[in-house]
Design a protein around this motif. Sequence first.
Motif, PDB file in Angstrom:
ATOM      1  N   PHE A 377       0.928  -1.107   0.010  1.00  0.00           N
ATOM      2  CA  PHE A 377      -0.039   0.040  -0.106  1.00  0.00           C
ATOM      3  C   PHE A 377       0.865   1.168   0.089  1.00  0.00           C
ATOM      4  O   PHE A 377       1.886   1.097   0.449  1.00  0.00           O
ATOM      5  CB  PHE A 377      -0.994  -0.035   1.294  1.00  0.00           C
ATOM      6  CG  PHE A 377      -1.683  -1.163   1.536  1.00  0.00           C
ATOM      7  CD1 PHE A 377      -2.678  -1.408   1.006  1.00  0.00           C
ATOM      8  CD2 PHE A 377      -1.276  -2.038   2.553  1.00  0.00           C
ATOM      9  CE1 PHE A 377      -3.596  -2.705   0.974  1.00  0.00           C
ATOM     10  CE2 PHE A 377      -1.849  -3.251   2.877  1.00  0.00           C
ATOM     11  CZ  PHE A 377      -2.987  -3.351   2.209  1.00  0.00           C
ATOM     12  N   GLU A 378       0.440   2.357  -0.621  1.00  0.00           N
ATOM     13  CA  GLU A 378       1.061   3.627  -0.494  1.00  0.00           C
ATOM     14  C   GLU A 378       0.206   4.592   0.123  1.00  0.00           C
ATOM     15  O   GLU A 378      -1.106   4.455   0.264  1.00  0.00           O
ATOM     16  CB  GLU A 378       1.334   4.026  -1.810  1.00  0.00           C
ATOM     17  CG  GLU A 378       2.697   3.339  -2.256  1.00  0.00           C
ATOM     18  CD  GLU A 378       2.938   3.690  -4.065  1.00  0.00           C
ATOM     19  OE1 GLU A 378       2.718   4.736  -4.117  1.00  0.00           O
ATOM     20  OE2 GLU A 378       3.329   2.785  -4.488  1.00  0.00           O
ATOM     21  N   ASN A 379       0.774   5.792   0.724  1.00  0.00           N
ATOM     22  CA  ASN A 379      -0.033   6.671   1.362  1.00  0.00           C
ATOM     23  C   ASN A 379      -0.766   6.111   2.804  1.00  0.00           C
ATOM     24  O   ASN A 379      -1.800   6.737   2.594  1.00  0.00           O
ATOM     25  CB  ASN A 379      -0.869   7.261   0.518  1.00  0.00           C
ATOM     26  CG  ASN A 379      -0.297   8.448   0.081  1.00  0.00           C
ATOM     27  OD1 ASN A 379       0.832   8.881   0.486  1.00  0.00           O
ATOM     28  ND2 ASN A 379      -1.129   9.487  -0.897  1.00  0.00           N
ATOM     29  N   VAL A 380      -0.198   5.259   3.485  1.00  0.00           N
ATOM     30  CA  VAL A 380      -0.911   4.861   4.602  1.00  0.00           C
ATOM     31  C   VAL A 380       0.118   5.252   5.704  1.00  0.00           C
ATOM     32  O   VAL A 380       1.072   5.342   5.708  1.00  0.00           O
ATOM     33  CB  VAL A 380      -1.164   3.287   4.548  1.00  0.00           C
ATOM     34  CG1 VAL A 380      -2.241   3.068   3.289  1.00  0.00           C
ATOM     35  CG2 VAL A 380       0.075   2.623   4.327  1.00  0.00           C
ATOM     36  N   THR A 381      -0.733   4.990   7.079  1.00  0.00           N
ATOM     37  CA  THR A 381       0.030   5.294   8.136  1.00  0.00           C
ATOM     38  C   THR A 381       0.504   3.854   8.711  1.00  0.00           C
ATOM     39  O   THR A 381      -0.024   2.824   8.340  1.00  0.00           O
ATOM     40  CB  THR A 381      -1.129   5.820   9.325  1.00  0.00           C
ATOM     41  OG1 THR A 381      -1.891   4.761   9.504  1.00  0.00           O
ATOM     42  CG2 THR A 381      -1.802   7.217   8.995  1.00  0.00           C
ATOM     43  N   ASP A 383       0.038   2.682  11.352  1.00  0.00           N
ATOM     44  CA  ASP A 383      -1.081   1.986  12.151  1.00  0.00           C
ATOM     45  C   ASP A 383      -2.032   1.185  11.158  1.00  0.00           C
ATOM     46  O   ASP A 383      -2.409  -0.104  11.397  1.00  0.00           O
ATOM     47  CB  ASP A 383      -2.078   2.877  13.174  1.00  0.00           C
ATOM     48  CG  ASP A 383      -2.953   2.262  13.838  1.00  0.00           C
ATOM     49  OD1 ASP A 383      -2.504   1.576  14.572  1.00  0.00           O
ATOM     50  OD2 ASP A 383      -4.339   2.486  14.007  1.00  0.00           O
ATOM     51  N   TYR A 384      -2.201   1.756  10.023  1.00  0.00           N
ATOM     52  CA  TYR A 384      -3.007   1.227   8.927  1.00  0.00           C
ATOM     53  C   TYR A 384      -2.400  -0.203   8.329  1.00  0.00           C
ATOM     54  O   TYR A 384      -3.007  -1.233   8.278  1.00  0.00           O
ATOM     55  CB  TYR A 384      -3.433   2.240   7.950  1.00  0.00           C
ATOM     56  CG  TYR A 384      -4.170   1.733   6.650  1.00  0.00           C
ATOM     57  CD1 TYR A 384      -5.540   1.742   6.447  1.00  0.00           C
ATOM     58  CD2 TYR A 384      -3.649   0.772   5.609  1.00  0.00           C
ATOM     59  CE1 TYR A 384      -6.337   1.147   5.413  1.00  0.00           C
ATOM     60  CE2 TYR A 384      -4.327   0.249   4.544  1.00  0.00           C
ATOM     61  CZ  TYR A 384      -5.467   0.477   4.542  1.00  0.00           C
ATOM     62  OH  TYR A 384      -6.333  -0.161   3.691  1.00  0.00           O
ATOM     63  N   CYS A 385      -0.958   0.019   8.229  1.00  0.00           N
ATOM     64  CA  CYS A 385      -0.040  -0.898   7.760  1.00  0.00           C
ATOM     65  C   CYS A 385      -0.446  -1.974   8.709  1.00  0.00           C
ATOM     66  O   CYS A 385      -0.516  -3.126   8.249  1.00  0.00           O
ATOM     67  CB  CYS A 385       1.175  -0.380   7.849  1.00  0.00           C
ATOM     68  SG  CYS A 385       2.494  -1.448   6.924  1.00  0.00           S
ATOM     69  N   TRP A 386      -0.065  -1.796  10.143  1.00  0.00           N
ATOM     70  CA  TRP A 386      -0.164  -3.012  10.933  1.00  0.00           C
ATOM     71  C   TRP A 386      -1.743  -3.704  11.011  1.00  0.00           C
ATOM     72  O   TRP A 386      -1.865  -4.822  11.072  1.00  0.00           O
ATOM     73  CB  TRP A 386       0.159  -2.604  12.424  1.00  0.00           C
ATOM     74  CG  TRP A 386      -0.216  -3.336  13.198  1.00  0.00           C
ATOM     75  CD1 TRP A 386      -0.965  -2.875  14.504  1.00  0.00           C
ATOM     76  CD2 TRP A 386       0.471  -4.712  13.553  1.00  0.00           C
ATOM     77  NE1 TRP A 386      -1.027  -4.164  15.337  1.00  0.00           N
ATOM     78  CE2 TRP A 386      -0.177  -5.282  14.652  1.00  0.00           C
ATOM     79  CE3 TRP A 386       1.327  -5.491  12.829  1.00  0.00           C
ATOM     80  CZ2 TRP A 386       0.044  -6.335  15.331  1.00  0.00           C
ATOM     81  CZ3 TRP A 386       1.742  -6.780  13.328  1.00  0.00           C
ATOM     82  CH2 TRP A 386       0.877  -7.386  14.430  1.00  0.00           C
ATOM     83  N   GLN A 387      -2.426  -2.646  11.017  1.00  0.00           N
ATOM     84  CA  GLN A 387      -3.845  -3.282  11.107  1.00  0.00           C
ATOM     85  C   GLN A 387      -4.397  -4.247   9.817  1.00  0.00           C
ATOM     86  O   GLN A 387      -4.875  -5.215  10.139  1.00  0.00           O
ATOM     87  CB  GLN A 387      -5.217  -2.319  11.096  1.00  0.00           C
ATOM     88  CG  GLN A 387      -5.103  -1.259  12.392  1.00  0.00           C
ATOM     89  CD  GLN A 387      -5.606  -2.074  13.655  1.00  0.00           C
ATOM     90  OE1 GLN A 387      -6.325  -3.275  13.449  1.00  0.00           O
ATOM     91  NE2 GLN A 387      -5.031  -1.994  14.690  1.00  0.00           N
ATOM     92  N   SER A 388      -3.687  -3.798   8.879  1.00  0.00           N
ATOM     93  CA  SER A 388      -3.748  -4.334   7.598  1.00  0.00           C
ATOM     94  C   SER A 388      -3.324  -6.078   7.701  1.00  0.00           C
ATOM     95  O   SER A 388      -3.880  -6.817   7.224  1.00  0.00           O
ATOM     96  CB  SER A 388      -3.528  -3.930   6.260  1.00  0.00           C
ATOM     97  OG  SER A 388      -2.131  -3.954   6.093  1.00  0.00           O
ATOM     98  N   CYS A 389      -2.098  -6.227   8.403  1.00  0.00           N
ATOM     99  CA  CYS A 389      -1.556  -7.355   8.694  1.00  0.00           C
ATOM    100  C   CYS A 389      -2.400  -7.925   9.849  1.00  0.00           C
ATOM    101  O   CYS A 389      -2.535  -9.281   9.674  1.00  0.00           O
ATOM    102  CB  CYS A 389       0.025  -6.998   9.038  1.00  0.00           C
ATOM    103  SG  CYS A 389       0.912  -8.729   9.176  1.00  0.00           S
ATOM    104  N   GLY A 403       6.996   8.061   4.766  1.00  0.00           N
ATOM    105  CA  GLY A 403       6.487   8.494   3.531  1.00  0.00           C
ATOM    106  C   GLY A 403       4.996   7.449   3.139  1.00  0.00           C
ATOM    107  O   GLY A 403       4.580   7.848   2.194  1.00  0.00           O
ATOM    108  N   GLY A 404       4.724   6.582   3.978  1.00  0.00           N
ATOM    109  CA  GLY A 404       3.546   5.747   4.004  1.00  0.00           C
ATOM    110  C   GLY A 404       3.523   4.412   3.199  1.00  0.00           C
ATOM    111  O   GLY A 404       2.344   4.050   2.641  1.00  0.00           O
ATOM    112  N   VAL A 405       4.638   3.974   2.883  1.00  0.00           N
ATOM    113  CA  VAL A 405       4.637   2.712   2.115  1.00  0.00           C
ATOM    114  C   VAL A 405       4.471   1.456   3.059  1.00  0.00           C
ATOM    115  O   VAL A 405       5.432   1.285   4.002  1.00  0.00           O
ATOM    116  CB  VAL A 405       5.953   2.780   0.956  1.00  0.00           C
ATOM    117  CG1 VAL A 405       5.842   1.524   0.259  1.00  0.00           C
ATOM    118  CG2 VAL A 405       5.957   3.898   0.313  1.00  0.00           C
TER     119      VAL A 405
END
Length: 797
Positions: A377-381, A383-389, A403-405
């Motif tokens: 994903f790009e442009n994510v926080t 926290d979003y990154c972790w939640q998606s996992c 930078g949100g990658v």
Amino acid sequence: MAFVPIYPLLFFFFFLVLTSSQMPFYANAQTYKNVSLGSSLIAQNNINSFWASPSAEFAFGFQQIQKDGFLLAIWFNKIPEKTIVWSANGNDLVPTGSKFELTIDGQLLLKTPTGQQIWKADSSNATGVAYAAMLDTGNFVLANNGSINLWETFKQPTDTILPTQPFVEGDTIFSRYNETKYSEGKFLISFRGGDLVLFTRHSASDVDKFYVWDTAAANGTELIFNISGSIYLAAKDGSIASMLSPNNISTKDFYQRAVIDYDGAFRHYVYPKSSTSSEGRPLGWSILSAVPSNICLLGREDRGVGPCGFNSYCTYDQRATCHCPGGYSFIDPDDVAKGCKQDFVSQSCNKESPETDLFHYSKMPNGDWGYSDYEHFENVTEDYCWQSCLEDCICVAVMFRQGGVCFKKKPPLSNGRMDPSIDGTILVKVRKDNSTISPRNSVSKKNNSSTLILVGSILLSSSVFVNCLLLLVTFLVGRSYNKIRKEIQEQSIFPGMGLQSYTYEDIKKVTNDFSEEIGSGAFGTVFKGVLTSDHGKLVAVKRFNSMVAESDVEFKTEVSAIDRTNHRNLVKLLGFCNEEQHRLLVYEFMSNGSLESFLFGVSRINWYSRIQIASEAAKGLLYLHDGCSTQIIHCDIKPQNILLDDKFTAKISDFGLAKLLKTDQTRTTTGIRGTKGYVAPEWFSNQPITVKVDVYSFGILLLELICGRRNVEAEAGDENEIILADWAYECYTERKLELLVKDDKEAMEDLKRVEKLVKIAIWCIQDDPSLRPTMKNVKQMMEGIVEVPIPPDPSSA
Ligand SMILES: *[C@@H]1O[C@H](CO)[C@@H](O)[C@H](O)[C@H]1NC(C)=O
Ligand SMILES: *[C@@H]1O[C@H](CO)[C@@H](O)[C@H](O)[C@H]1NC(C)=O
Ligand SMILES: *[C@@H]1O[C@H](CO)[C@@H](O)[C@H](O)[C@H]1NC(C)=O
Ligand SMILES: *[C@@H]1O[C@H](CO)[C@@H](O)[C@H](O)[C@H]1NC(C)=O
Ligand SMILES: *[C@@H]1O[C@H](CO)[C@@H](O)[C@H](O)[C@H]1NC(C)=O
Ligand SMILES: *[C@@H]1O[C@H](CO)[C@@H](O)[C@H](O)[C@H]1NC(C)=O
Ligand SMILES: *[C@@H]1O[C@H](CO)[C@@H](O)[C@H](O)[C@H]1NC(C)=O
Ligand SMILES: *[C@@H]1O[C@H](CO)[C@@H](O)[C@H](O)[C@H]1NC(C)=O
Ligand SMILES: *[C@@H]1O[C@H](CO)[C@@H](O)[C@H](O)[C@H]1NC(C)=O
């Protein structure tokens, strides 16, 4: 680091007692003498049994490695470490009482006390052996009465090369297994094709090329390690083809050795012979040079090889060390290179109990498992990154970059490394409390609940099914049979898609009777249109010049294949017209037109936008190759087919047309798809056409994006500059990349990236399609997830 014997104290003890008056030390040694035929050595506990060289700097004999395990070896004899430089039986240590013999007829034999032969020198050609000798160079030889060497350890190296030792085409050295185990390990260096090549080994017969020293300069005939401490590949005429370790450090004052260490690096070590001549170097072995400079950063996608095993990660400080991330531990603590295992029960994939609250992460700054990504994903926080996992049971870790990658990682994690050069933090998914859930319990629990779900879903779906039937029946009543048949047919071809079918009359209205032409190409002409039915939305309508007879069904199948593609970097297909001879496609309208005008026109877009476009085009192409149900080969990647929307997002257009317009499958020159300058060489030969043709075209496009010029410029100032691909390779090999971007200030300040991109482009335009990377590799290299290896000459294949 130095070799540390298991019983260092004993060696050291003898050393302390005896150094002052070295002679009596050699209980069994025949110093300063030739070893005569019929001599032998016996492996004995705590007694040194060896033949020393005249200077006593080297010794040949038994070294005790384990409690009851002896190695027949050559070592540096004057230093307490007794560092081993050659060994005969690393795979098979021998017990106390074993005998090494120089037989009367000149054979070298190693036998156990029971008479079992463990090792024998391959000296079948050595006739007329008169004696053996341990030389001061570290070479143990069998010689005839004219002092000609008939057999020598220098020609049978194990993992070490000493000064003056020859190493030529065909020679190989193996790393040892680990610091204390002398059997063959997982790396080897071979002199092949005029260069040194580092291989990794999965088994005796299964090796992979891992690293090549210096492809550009490869033409060495010998690896030279001279007495002033320089190590280099020498060409036939003696000149230096490639320098590995440039030094002026004399063997008079320093012990020296070059070793392939068990972590795969080839290192040059020195050890001062006395503190007075140490030139400020530490007493003990120190590293002068190492290639590759950081082996942790190398890797191979397909095999997960490297110094450390799966699920582990590698750090580098003088040498590679393997670690397990939090929540994992070594499979075999005595053999860390075997990798790590999870110490907890994996997350349940049961939708009813996703267990998201039972997991947390352990953090690894500057870390990565470069080859385990499966989603990003790009442009994510963060926290979003972790939640998606957390919400994805397949995900075992994520890497998040400023930078949100965000990259999601799947098991097994391979090629792990932690290094300050890595821009990103790894969050490893770990079960919060692993002791309370035993695997057995959770399995049976899962079984129960899945049965429940099965029952539930049958009930639920059957009621939904009944409802649907009712609806359908109601729906059918008011309609004529024919119309329904048509609808059902269409639905089966475009399942669940919002693709609009237009009549030719509709299209005429939309395009105002084809009044505004916005482009034309080999396939047909493109017109601007307005969908009054859809809030005046602008569209581009593509009308084909001559659509060679395709059956209705085939046309629809192809169109639906295009329609199923849905990606940010592909132009979206909105509808189509398939009426009698009229076949048209309706696309979303791209307000900024094609890349061509921004790349070669008056107003060239800036460096950073060009990089961005390159990366977006790569993503779109990767999606066509890998991301949709049917693989789509574009066949005509070029700037004219990269369109830009109002935000300058790059979108690939005209994909899927190659198949749609399959007029001629035979490969005559007239049957070549694509555009001159961008077509891959296999179109002209008898090779199959694969996705690699797009990779080639992408490579050319990438060069155009880097340099902001066309791939052919007949009016170029210099003849060398006419063909961009050739010129770029020339600039790359001559290290003059700045010439490529000389009037682009931003690019000039970003030469490192210029180099990386040029290297990627050169890989893409290899004549041999199999050498070209996949678009996935390209994307990973562009994103810096994978290093870009040194590319060969595109036309060398
Ligand atoms: C022995 O000599 C033959 C012929 O000269 C050669 O082909 C062979 O490689 C030699 N063997 C060894 C072990 O040196
Ligand atoms: C070893 O033997 C050879 C031949 O017999 C002789 O030339 C040489 O000097 C001897 N070396 C030593 C150190 O005795
Ligand atoms: C050396 O060996 C050859 C045969 O192998 C023999 O003819 C010659 O006499 C020997 N020379 C000496 C000095 O022993
Ligand atoms: C390698 O050396 C040979 C002759 O020594 C020469 O003809 C050839 O061009 C060289 N190749 C390279 C790549 O330098
Ligand atoms: C060793 O090689 C280096 C590099 O070619 C050279 O400068 C030096 O003179 C060589 N030393 C000897 C003793 O030949
Ligand atoms: C190498 O070092 C020695 C002294 O350590 C010095 O005399 C000599 O000039 C040096 N040679 C080169 C080529 O630097
Ligand atoms: C998981 O349990 C094992 C013992 O069962 C323990 O050694 C380990 O530290 C635990 N891991 C975590 C992350 O709590
Ligand atoms: C080397 O490997 C052996 C067996 O695989 C193991 O017993 C030993 O502890 C290892 N040594 C080191 C230093 O890791
Ligand atoms: C990320 O978001 C920023 C601000 O919202 C935007 O300007 C930028 O274009 C976005 N980048 C990507 C790759 O979506």
